[in-house]
Design a protein around this motif. Structure first.
Motif, PDB file in Angstrom:
ATOM      1  N   LYS A 124      25.338  78.269  11.374  1.00 38.66           N
ATOM      2  CA  LYS A 124      25.801  79.450  10.639  1.00 38.66           C
ATOM      3  C   LYS A 124      27.172  79.913  11.096  1.00 38.66           C
ATOM      4  O   LYS A 124      28.040  80.229  10.276  1.00 38.66           O
ATOM      5  CB  LYS A 124      24.798  80.599  10.812  1.00 38.66           C
ATOM      6  N   ARG A 155      31.724  78.245  10.119  1.00 42.87           N
ATOM      7  CA  ARG A 155      32.666  79.293   9.728  1.00 42.87           C
ATOM      8  C   ARG A 155      33.825  79.385  10.722  1.00 42.87           C
ATOM      9  O   ARG A 155      34.979  79.567  10.333  1.00 42.87           O
ATOM     10  CB  ARG A 155      31.932  80.637   9.622  1.00 42.87           C
ATOM     11  N   GLN A 189      22.954  86.551   7.504  1.00 41.75           N
ATOM     12  CA  GLN A 189      22.751  85.240   6.877  1.00 41.75           C
ATOM     13  C   GLN A 189      21.429  84.588   7.253  1.00 41.75           C
ATOM     14  O   GLN A 189      21.072  83.564   6.653  1.00 41.75           O
ATOM     15  CB  GLN A 189      23.906  84.306   7.231  1.00 41.75           C
ATOM     16  N   ASN A 190      20.697  85.141   8.196  1.00 44.93           N
ATOM     17  CA  ASN A 190      19.374  84.592   8.489  1.00 44.93           C
ATOM     18  C   ASN A 190      18.450  84.703   7.276  1.00 44.93           C
ATOM     19  O   ASN A 190      17.472  83.954   7.165  1.00 44.93           O
ATOM     20  CB  ASN A 190      18.743  85.312   9.685  1.00 44.93           C
ATOM     21  N   THR A 197      19.472  84.129   4.215  1.00 43.86           N
ATOM     22  CA  THR A 197      19.934  83.222   3.165  1.00 43.86           C
ATOM     23  C   THR A 197      20.130  81.791   3.649  1.00 43.86           C
ATOM     24  O   THR A 197      20.309  80.889   2.825  1.00 43.86           O
ATOM     25  CB  THR A 197      21.276  83.715   2.585  1.00 43.86           C
ATOM     26  N   GLU A 198      20.113  81.572   4.949  1.00 43.21           N
ATOM     27  CA  GLU A 198      20.326  80.239   5.511  1.00 43.21           C
ATOM     28  C   GLU A 198      19.279  79.991   6.594  1.00 43.21           C
ATOM     29  O   GLU A 198      19.082  80.825   7.473  1.00 43.21           O
ATOM     30  CB  GLU A 198      21.728  80.128   6.117  1.00 43.21           C
ATOM     31  N   ALA A 221      15.091  81.950   5.072  1.00 42.02           N
ATOM     32  CA  ALA A 221      15.510  81.958   3.674  1.00 42.02           C
ATOM     33  C   ALA A 221      14.416  81.407   2.760  1.00 42.02           C
ATOM     34  O   ALA A 221      14.297  81.832   1.604  1.00 42.02           O
ATOM     35  CB  ALA A 221      16.790  81.156   3.510  1.00 42.02           C
ATOM     36  N   ASP A 269      27.351  90.444   9.523  1.00 44.11           N
ATOM     37  CA  ASP A 269      27.721  89.339   8.653  1.00 44.11           C
ATOM     38  C   ASP A 269      28.308  88.228   9.515  1.00 44.11           C
ATOM     39  O   ASP A 269      29.198  88.466  10.336  1.00 44.11           O
ATOM     40  CB  ASP A 269      28.746  89.817   7.628  1.00 44.11           C
ATOM     41  N   ALA A 270      27.824  87.012   9.330  1.00 43.61           N
ATOM     42  CA  ALA A 270      28.305  85.885  10.133  1.00 43.61           C
ATOM     43  C   ALA A 270      29.797  85.631   9.928  1.00 43.61           C
ATOM     44  O   ALA A 270      30.464  85.091  10.813  1.00 43.61           O
ATOM     45  CB  ALA A 270      27.513  84.622   9.796  1.00 43.61           C
ATOM     46  N   PHE A 318      26.999  92.423   1.603  1.00 43.71           N
ATOM     47  CA  PHE A 318      26.503  91.059   1.794  1.00 43.71           C
ATOM     48  C   PHE A 318      25.399  90.748   0.797  1.00 43.71           C
ATOM     49  O   PHE A 318      25.390  89.695   0.146  1.00 43.71           O
ATOM     50  CB  PHE A 318      25.985  90.883   3.223  1.00 43.71           C
ATOM     51  N   ALA A 368      25.050  87.871  -2.037  1.00 39.39           N
ATOM     52  CA  ALA A 368      24.039  86.833  -1.835  1.00 39.39           C
ATOM     53  C   ALA A 368      23.022  86.771  -2.966  1.00 39.39           C
ATOM     54  O   ALA A 368      22.632  85.676  -3.396  1.00 39.39           O
ATOM     55  CB  ALA A 368      23.321  87.073  -0.506  1.00 39.39           C
TER      56      ALA A 368
END
Length: 280
Positions: free
Chosen positions: A19, A23, A131-132, A134-135, A139, A160-161, A267, A271
């Motif tokens: 994650k 980035r 993001q945990n 969504t990824e 998720a 936010d990552a 976010f 998403a």
């Protein structure tokens, strides 16, 4: 935040497919740095479970982003950090930025082990990633309509990552961060039930939060194939992190980047709002 589009450093990014790693690698490349994206199967082979892969990846690099897998609080992490730090210094790596967990006593011991190497170390202690949802494994539950987690009613300042990655890149490419610990969070506290409500509102489909006990969550992880010792350790870690002691926000992102962190609602709108439009 200052931007340098002509950075000539060579920077190793460990766990570069994760994650934060991917980035960080993208942002560094955009600044002109030579990025060694370390992963198990990439051009720069780097595997936290294979110490023989560490020195070749470090050799000739100026600095490194250290993202230990599975977690800095995991058994054996302190020994791994001690060895990694010694190899980094021996191979001429001057600057290290370590991703750590917020409010994790075992992670602090691993931080200290890496600091003992003598390298210029910056520690970034992060809140739970937005993001945990969504990824990764969680998720899948969100997509199926359930957020099952041992958090009770505790609120968390989800970060936010992308913000976290920017902070990490600043510490790797700007002077003045060596020896510092940056604790970074989002701008406000959000409960897991509020996350579920936000996803439901934006996506147009019902998502429910199901609070679980530590034991129930460990059993759930085992059902998904995680060995019992790993499931019990991970469940205990999450229960500890979400017992309320991390239910506060910091100004870490603003101090490093000069701006406020992204709010969870922004976010979530990106998403899940887009998918709702696509499905309409």
């Amino acid at each position: 935040m200052t931007t340098n589009t002509n950075d000539t450093r060579t920077i190793l990014v460990t766990s570069a497919t994760g994650k934060t790693g991917r980035r960080v690698a993208e942002l560094l490349a955009a600044r002109g740095a030579t990025v060694r994206a370390g992963s198990r199967s990439g051009a720069t082979r780097f595997d936290w479970e294979d110490v023989t892969s560490w020195a070749p990846a470090l050799k000739g690099a100026d600095s490194a982003y250290v993202n230990y897998y599975p977690d800095l609080a995991a058994p054996g992490a302190a020994d791994a950090m001690r060895t990694f730090g010694e190899l980094a210094v021996a191979n001429g790596v001057r600057r290290l930025t370590l991703l750590s967990g917020r409010g994790e006593p075992d992670a602090v011991r691993a931080e200290e082990a890496l600091r003992a190497s003598g390298a210029e170390l910056t520690v970034v202690r992060a809140a739970f990633f937005a993001q945990n949802f969504t990824e990764g494994p969680m998720a899948e539950g969100v997509a199926a309509g359930t957020i099952a987690f041992p958090a009770g009613g505790t609120a968390e300042p989800f970060i936010d990552a992308a913000d976290l990655a920017e902070v990490i890149v600043e510490t790797l490419t700007r002077d003045g961060h060596a020896g510092l610990v940056h604790e970074v969070t989002g701008p406000r506290l959000v409960t897991f039930a509020e996350v579920a409500a936000e996803v439901s509102r934006l996506s147009g489909r019902q998502v429910a939060y199901v609070p679980m006990s530590e034991g129930e969550y460990a059993s759930l992880l085992q059902e998904f194939g995680l060995p019992a010792p790993d499931a019990q350790w991970l469940s205990a870690l999450f229960a500890m992190l979400l017992d309320g002691h991390n239910a506060s926000v910091t100004d870490g992102v603003k101090r490093v980047l000069g701006r406020e962190p992204r709010d969870f609602t922004a976010f979530a709108a990106e998403a899940w709002g887009r998918s709702a439009v696509a499905e309409a």
